[in-house]
Scaffold this motif. Structure first.
Motif, PDB file in Angstrom:
ATOM      1  N   LYS A  48       0.735  -1.023  -0.060  1.00 16.70           N
ATOM      2  CA  LYS A  48       0.122  -0.019  -0.050  1.00 16.70           C
ATOM      3  C   LYS A  48       0.832   1.207  -0.063  1.00 16.70           C
ATOM      4  O   LYS A  48       0.590   2.270  -0.774  1.00 16.70           O
ATOM      5  CB  LYS A  48      -0.862   0.058   1.217  1.00 16.70           C
ATOM      6  N   LEU A  49       1.987   1.282   0.941  1.00 14.07           N
ATOM      7  CA  LEU A  49       2.586   2.477   0.853  1.00 14.07           C
ATOM      8  C   LEU A  49       3.524   2.590  -0.406  1.00 14.07           C
ATOM      9  O   LEU A  49       3.811   3.641  -1.025  1.00 14.07           O
ATOM     10  CB  LEU A  49       3.817   2.379   2.086  1.00 14.07           C
ATOM     11  N   GLY A  50       3.972   1.552  -1.073  1.00 18.47           N
ATOM     12  CA  GLY A  50       4.459   1.536  -2.332  1.00 18.47           C
ATOM     13  C   GLY A  50       3.518   1.963  -3.387  1.00 18.47           C
ATOM     14  O   GLY A  50       4.040   2.844  -4.285  1.00 18.47           O
ATOM     15  N   ALA A  51       2.346   1.664  -3.206  1.00 17.93           N
ATOM     16  CA  ALA A  51       1.282   2.102  -4.328  1.00 17.93           C
ATOM     17  C   ALA A  51       0.909   3.751  -4.278  1.00 17.93           C
ATOM     18  O   ALA A  51       0.722   4.242  -5.202  1.00 17.93           O
ATOM     19  CB  ALA A  51      -0.188   1.352  -3.951  1.00 17.93           C
ATOM     20  N   ILE A  52       1.284   4.151  -3.067  1.00 20.05           N
ATOM     21  CA  ILE A  52       1.138   5.621  -2.939  1.00 20.05           C
ATOM     22  C   ILE A  52       1.964   6.326  -3.729  1.00 20.05           C
ATOM     23  O   ILE A  52       1.753   7.199  -4.378  1.00 20.05           O
ATOM     24  CB  ILE A  52       1.133   6.155  -1.584  1.00 20.05           C
ATOM     25  N   PHE A  53       3.099   5.933  -3.673  1.00 19.61           N
ATOM     26  CA  PHE A  53       4.309   6.514  -4.436  1.00 19.61           C
ATOM     27  C   PHE A  53       4.296   6.229  -5.976  1.00 19.61           C
ATOM     28  O   PHE A  53       4.399   7.187  -6.699  1.00 19.61           O
ATOM     29  CB  PHE A  53       5.613   6.192  -3.875  1.00 19.61           C
ATOM     30  N   ILE A  54       3.886   5.113  -6.451  1.00 18.06           N
ATOM     31  CA  ILE A  54       4.023   4.538  -7.823  1.00 18.06           C
ATOM     32  C   ILE A  54       2.767   5.368  -8.480  1.00 18.06           C
ATOM     33  O   ILE A  54       3.042   5.632  -9.448  1.00 18.06           O
ATOM     34  CB  ILE A  54       3.734   3.074  -7.732  1.00 18.06           C
ATOM     35  N   ILE A  55       1.689   5.164  -7.773  1.00 15.32           N
ATOM     36  CA  ILE A  55       0.550   6.157  -8.466  1.00 15.32           C
ATOM     37  C   ILE A  55       0.415   7.373  -8.689  1.00 15.32           C
ATOM     38  O   ILE A  55       0.178   8.048  -9.445  1.00 15.32           O
ATOM     39  CB  ILE A  55      -0.871   5.482  -7.549  1.00 15.32           C
ATOM     40  N   THR A 197      -5.618  -9.079  -4.363  1.00 18.91           N
ATOM     41  CA  THR A 197      -6.534  -8.013  -4.716  1.00 18.91           C
ATOM     42  C   THR A 197      -5.687  -6.656  -5.003  1.00 18.91           C
ATOM     43  O   THR A 197      -5.574  -5.903  -5.943  1.00 18.91           O
ATOM     44  CB  THR A 197      -7.615  -7.695  -3.637  1.00 18.91           C
ATOM     45  N   ILE A 198      -4.777  -6.404  -4.201  1.00 19.60           N
ATOM     46  CA  ILE A 198      -3.793  -5.222  -4.152  1.00 19.60           C
ATOM     47  C   ILE A 198      -2.959  -5.183  -5.433  1.00 19.60           C
ATOM     48  O   ILE A 198      -2.877  -4.103  -6.070  1.00 19.60           O
ATOM     49  CB  ILE A 198      -3.019  -5.089  -2.921  1.00 19.60           C
ATOM     50  N   LYS A 199      -2.157  -6.338  -5.703  1.00 27.46           N
ATOM     51  CA  LYS A 199      -1.256  -6.431  -6.914  1.00 27.46           C
ATOM     52  C   LYS A 199      -1.945  -5.975  -8.185  1.00 27.46           C
ATOM     53  O   LYS A 199      -1.419  -4.987  -8.652  1.00 27.46           O
ATOM     54  CB  LYS A 199      -0.536  -7.537  -6.761  1.00 27.46           C
ATOM     55  N   PRO A 200      -2.986  -6.656  -8.629  1.00 31.15           N
ATOM     56  CA  PRO A 200      -3.668  -6.173  -9.918  1.00 31.15           C
ATOM     57  C   PRO A 200      -4.102  -4.892  -9.883  1.00 31.15           C
ATOM     58  O   PRO A 200      -4.149  -4.220 -10.947  1.00 31.15           O
ATOM     59  CB  PRO A 200      -4.686  -7.304 -10.193  1.00 31.15           C
ATOM     60  N   LEU A 201      -4.970  -4.440  -8.563  1.00 31.93           N
ATOM     61  CA  LEU A 201      -5.552  -3.193  -8.517  1.00 31.93           C
ATOM     62  C   LEU A 201      -4.387  -1.875  -8.749  1.00 31.93           C
ATOM     63  O   LEU A 201      -4.532  -1.055  -9.230  1.00 31.93           O
ATOM     64  CB  LEU A 201      -6.234  -2.964  -7.298  1.00 31.93           C
ATOM     65  N   MET A 202      -3.128  -2.075  -8.080  1.00 38.02           N
ATOM     66  CA  MET A 202      -1.932  -1.321  -8.260  1.00 38.02           C
ATOM     67  C   MET A 202      -1.910  -1.085  -9.745  1.00 38.02           C
ATOM     68  O   MET A 202      -1.517   0.018 -10.127  1.00 38.02           O
ATOM     69  CB  MET A 202      -0.727  -1.796  -7.509  1.00 38.02           C
ATOM     70  N   ALA A 203      -1.644  -2.027 -10.530  1.00 37.23           N
ATOM     71  CA  ALA A 203      -1.375  -1.995 -12.005  1.00 37.23           C
ATOM     72  C   ALA A 203      -2.463  -1.358 -12.803  1.00 37.23           C
ATOM     73  O   ALA A 203      -2.181  -0.550 -13.456  1.00 37.23           O
ATOM     74  CB  ALA A 203      -1.135  -3.490 -12.471  1.00 37.23           C
ATOM     75  N   ALA A 204      -3.486  -1.738 -12.477  1.00 38.45           N
ATOM     76  CA  ALA A 204      -4.602  -1.068 -13.134  1.00 38.45           C
ATOM     77  C   ALA A 204      -4.866   0.230 -12.764  1.00 38.45           C
ATOM     78  O   ALA A 204      -4.899   1.122 -13.721  1.00 38.45           O
ATOM     79  CB  ALA A 204      -6.225  -1.826 -12.657  1.00 38.45           C
ATOM     80  N   LEU A 205      -4.574   0.771 -11.533  1.00 39.73           N
ATOM     81  CA  LEU A 205      -4.513   2.083 -11.246  1.00 39.73           C
ATOM     82  C   LEU A 205      -3.785   2.963 -11.893  1.00 39.73           C
ATOM     83  O   LEU A 205      -3.742   4.024 -12.282  1.00 39.73           O
ATOM     84  CB  LEU A 205      -4.537   2.103  -9.668  1.00 39.73           C
ATOM     85  N   LEU A 235      -1.786  19.219  -9.487  1.00 40.79           N
ATOM     86  CA  LEU A 235      -1.580  18.754  -8.070  1.00 40.79           C
ATOM     87  C   LEU A 235      -2.858  18.074  -7.590  1.00 40.79           C
ATOM     88  O   LEU A 235      -2.539  16.989  -6.986  1.00 40.79           O
ATOM     89  CB  LEU A 235      -1.114  19.798  -7.351  1.00 40.79           C
ATOM     90  N   PHE A 236      -3.906  18.614  -7.690  1.00 40.56           N
ATOM     91  CA  PHE A 236      -5.091  17.979  -7.094  1.00 40.56           C
ATOM     92  C   PHE A 236      -5.511  16.621  -7.836  1.00 40.56           C
ATOM     93  O   PHE A 236      -5.581  16.033  -6.864  1.00 40.56           O
ATOM     94  CB  PHE A 236      -6.356  18.913  -7.469  1.00 40.56           C
ATOM     95  N   PHE A 237      -5.349  16.550  -9.017  1.00 39.33           N
ATOM     96  CA  PHE A 237      -5.597  15.004  -9.591  1.00 39.33           C
ATOM     97  C   PHE A 237      -4.456  13.914  -9.095  1.00 39.33           C
ATOM     98  O   PHE A 237      -4.871  13.094  -8.944  1.00 39.33           O
ATOM     99  CB  PHE A 237      -5.457  15.362 -11.287  1.00 39.33           C
ATOM    100  N   SER A 238      -3.302  14.399  -9.058  1.00 40.22           N
ATOM    101  CA  SER A 238      -1.958  13.660  -8.807  1.00 40.22           C
ATOM    102  C   SER A 238      -2.174  13.182  -7.293  1.00 40.22           C
ATOM    103  O   SER A 238      -1.710  12.035  -7.228  1.00 40.22           O
ATOM    104  CB  SER A 238      -0.711  14.327  -8.801  1.00 40.22           C
ATOM    105  N   LEU A 239      -2.886  14.184  -6.326  1.00 43.85           N
ATOM    106  CA  LEU A 239      -2.859  13.434  -4.884  1.00 43.85           C
ATOM    107  C   LEU A 239      -4.412  12.828  -4.755  1.00 43.85           C
ATOM    108  O   LEU A 239      -4.058  12.359  -3.618  1.00 43.85           O
ATOM    109  CB  LEU A 239      -2.664  14.800  -4.263  1.00 43.85           C
ATOM    110  N   THR A 240      -5.233  12.761  -5.542  1.00 41.20           N
ATOM    111  CA  THR A 240      -6.454  12.051  -5.164  1.00 41.20           C
ATOM    112  C   THR A 240      -6.484  10.708  -4.816  1.00 41.20           C
ATOM    113  O   THR A 240      -6.906  10.136  -3.854  1.00 41.20           O
ATOM    114  CB  THR A 240      -7.415  12.579  -6.292  1.00 41.20           C
ATOM    115  N   THR A 241      -5.803  10.010  -5.721  1.00 36.15           N
ATOM    116  CA  THR A 241      -5.696   8.785  -5.442  1.00 36.15           C
ATOM    117  C   THR A 241      -4.493   8.098  -4.091  1.00 36.15           C
ATOM    118  O   THR A 241      -5.195   7.430  -3.438  1.00 36.15           O
ATOM    119  CB  THR A 241      -5.242   7.577  -6.540  1.00 36.15           C
ATOM    120  N   PRO A 242      -3.612   8.909  -4.416  1.00 36.20           N
ATOM    121  CA  PRO A 242      -2.688   8.448  -2.931  1.00 36.20           C
ATOM    122  C   PRO A 242      -3.274   8.964  -1.499  1.00 36.20           C
ATOM    123  O   PRO A 242      -3.041   8.278  -0.794  1.00 36.20           O
ATOM    124  CB  PRO A 242      -1.693   9.562  -3.235  1.00 36.20           C
TER     125      PRO A 242
END
Length: 323
Positions: A48-55, A197-205, A235-242
């Motif tokens: 999850k922490l990795g997903a915040i940065f990658i997304i 669930t998390i791994k494919p969801l990260m890729a799709a996101l 900035l607003f768009f970039s930060l919404t999912t994280p």
């Protein structure tokens, strides 16, 4: 108050509503769920922490690509390449609404955890999606008309200025739809305790946040926003999912995705977001581009745009197999 300030406050208001909604999703569950061990929690937290940065990086790259690309001839808003990239992104956004967000809303609002009366007796998902689409149309039309009256009175608006005004509000309404579903899906990832669930969801996101960013960035470029407004929207768009993921991590101990309250709140918000995304993809992105005289008089560009549209929608649809 200027339109830029009004839009800024509208974005903040929308985010506050979503943050408040996140606090409502805890509740007693009437359905069984699996117990999660401490080791599983530790592993999922790392992802999850990795997903915040990658997304965050994927979102920022997507929205900045058209903005930076206007300095390069091949990616200028009037270039053929830009039209193709934008239609690909519109296909991704359209597929996100139809294939990813809307089915999730149906699943939430038809869950056996909800009472048969009223949730089983009326198609609330379709109603909420229709409200999202019609609300987008009304906001788009009202804001565009208001801006014309304020700046031009009853005078005829020049074609170039008219396009700029339409692009302005297309960008604002599109970002509202993206904000709603991005925060909700971020919360879903943040509260999930299954690596499957998390791994494919990260890729799709990562995929759809990048290309949604391209679509939004294209609207920003065409609307010719000032630098401050452009930076704010990017900035607003970039930060919404994280931010959504961070909220999900924060409430994961009290969040119960099977509780009636969680299902209703998430289902309704997903349905409204799907309606907004579908409206924006068809009306403010695809209709404007496909009715553009440049595309209609250039057969090669027209068929190329059709191909990239189908590719974008197809790739995003295929991702639904895994996420």
């Amino acid at each position: 108050m200027s339109m830029g300030k009004r839009s800024y406050y509208l974005f903040i208001y929308s985010l506050l509503i979503l943050l408040f909604s996140a606090t409502l999703v805890a509740g007693d569950c009437t359905c069984d769920h699996e117990e999660i061990t401490k080791d599983q929690n530790s592993d999922t937290l790392k992802y999850k922490l990795g997903a915040i940065f990658i997304i965050l990086v994927a979102s920022a790259l997507g929205v900045c690509l058209p903005i930076i690309g206007k300095s390069f001839p091949s990616l200028h808003p009037e270039s053929n390449s830009f039209f193709r990239v934008k239609t690909f992104a519109a296909g991704v956004i359209l597929s996100t609404g139809f294939i990813h967000v809307l089915p999730d809303a149906f699943e939430s609002l038809t869950s056996p955890c909800l009472k048969e009366n009223p949730w089983g007796k009326f198609p609330f998902t379709g109603l909420a999606a229709m409200v999202g689409a019609l609300g987008s149309l009304m906001i788009d039309a009202f804001a565009t008309g208001h801006n014309r009256r304020v700046h031009f009175g009853k005078a005829t608006v020049a074609a170039g200025v008219d396009e700029e005004i339409s692009g302005d509000h297309a960008g604002h309404v599109l970002e509202m739809g993206i904000v709603v579903h991005s925060v909700i899906i971020g919360i879903s990832l943040g509260t999930s305790e299954s690596l499957d669930t998390i791994k494919p969801l990260m890729a799709a996101l990562c995929f759809h946040q990048f290309f949604e960013g391209v679509g939004l960035g294209g609207c920003i470029v065409q609307a010719a926003f000032k630098s401050a407004s452009t930076l704010c929207m990017a900035l607003f768009f970039s930060l919404t999912t994280p931010v959504g993921i961070a909220i999900g991590i924060g409430i994961s101990n009290v969040y119960d995705e099977s509780s009636p309250t969680a299902l209703i709140v998430q289902g309704l918000l997903d349905a409204v977001a799907a309606g907004i995304l579908i409206y924006m993809a068809l009306v403010d992105l695809l209709a404007q581009d496909f009715m553009n005289p440049k595309m209609q008089t250039n057969t090669r560009l027209f068929f190329g745009a059709n191909l990239t549209l189908l590719l974008g929608a197809g790739f995003m649809a295929v991702l639904a197999i895994w996420a």
